[in-house]
Design an enzyme around this catalytic site. Sequence first.
Site, short mmCIF file in Angstrom:
data_model
loop_
_atom_site.label_atom_id
_atom_site.label_comp_id
_atom_site.label_asym_id
_atom_site.label_seq_id
_atom_site.Cartn_x
_atom_site.Cartn_y
_atom_site.Cartn_z
N ASP A 281 0.85 -1.18 0.00
CA ASP A 281 0.00 0.00 0.00
C ASP A 281 0.89 1.24 0.00
OD1 ASP A 281 -1.68 2.13 0.66
OD2 ASP A 281 -2.57 1.13 2.39
N ILE A 282 0.79 2.03 -1.03
CA ILE A 282 1.67 3.21 -1.13
C ILE A 282 1.44 4.20 0.02
CG2 ILE A 282 0.17 4.58 -2.64
CD1 ILE A 282 2.94 5.27 -4.13
N ASN B 24 -5.71 12.60 -10.76
CA ASN B 24 -6.43 13.03 -11.95
C ASN B 24 -6.18 14.53 -12.10
OD1 ASN B 24 -8.64 14.61 -10.72
ND2 ASN B 24 -9.38 12.62 -9.98
N GLY C 147 -8.97 4.91 -6.83
CA GLY C 147 -7.67 4.25 -6.87
C GLY C 147 -6.65 4.87 -5.94
N VAL C 148 -5.42 5.00 -6.42
CA VAL C 148 -4.32 5.57 -5.64
C VAL C 148 -4.66 6.98 -5.19
CG1 VAL C 148 -1.93 6.39 -5.79
CG2 VAL C 148 -2.53 4.16 -6.72
N ASP C 149 -5.22 7.77 -6.09
CA ASP C 149 -5.55 9.16 -5.79
C ASP C 149 -6.51 9.26 -4.60
OD1 ASP C 149 -5.53 11.94 -6.19
OD2 ASP C 149 -7.04 11.88 -7.76
N SER D 85 -0.83 5.16 -14.29
CA SER D 85 -1.70 4.86 -15.44
C SER D 85 -2.11 3.40 -15.58
CB SER D 85 -1.08 5.35 -16.76
OG SER D 85 -1.07 6.75 -16.82
N TYR E 230 -6.75 3.95 -15.71
CA TYR E 230 -6.35 4.53 -16.99
C TYR E 230 -5.95 3.47 -18.01
CZ TYR E 230 -6.55 9.33 -15.19
OH TYR E 230 -6.96 10.54 -14.69
#
Length: 170
Positions: free
Chosen positions: A9-10, A23, A31-33, A121, A125
């Site tokens: 997990d980042i 985005n 997602g990550v964002d 991405s 994406y």
Amino acid sequence: MRVVLVEGDITAQQVDVIVNAANSSLLGGGGVDGAIHRRGGPAILAECRALRASRYGRGLPTGQAVATTAGDLPARWVVHTVGPVWSATEDRSALLRDCYAKSLRIADELGARTMAFPLVSAGVYGWPVEDAVGHALTVLRAATPANVTEARLVLFGPDTYRVAQRVHAG
């Protein structure tokens, strides 16, 4: 600079900079964002709103990067970068590589020593994982930053991690 592959997990990475696959709105998303905004708390969103009100009124362009506080994340900064949407008919790989190069440059200018990248991405994406890993590693392996000594490519899930290990070894 050392390039390390990490499965996980980042938002849990203890580094100076966590890179956000943002985005263009800079206002959070999926997602990550979304994970970075949720775990980082309101300070990140507040700085992103200020960026939208000043320099990035139309949003952050694809391939560009910008830094904010990391809020409640175990990092000092978040560098937000907007990856390209994958296309079978248009080569957008230079924009994808720009995400890594420009994020690294900003982190280096901030004086960061360690940073964690998601696989930009490769989620919603649609960029094919193997190709996305190849572009990330190409940029990170060629980089010669003044300050950054470690770049982690944080891969979500064992399948993505295995693909990255194969590409890294090959």
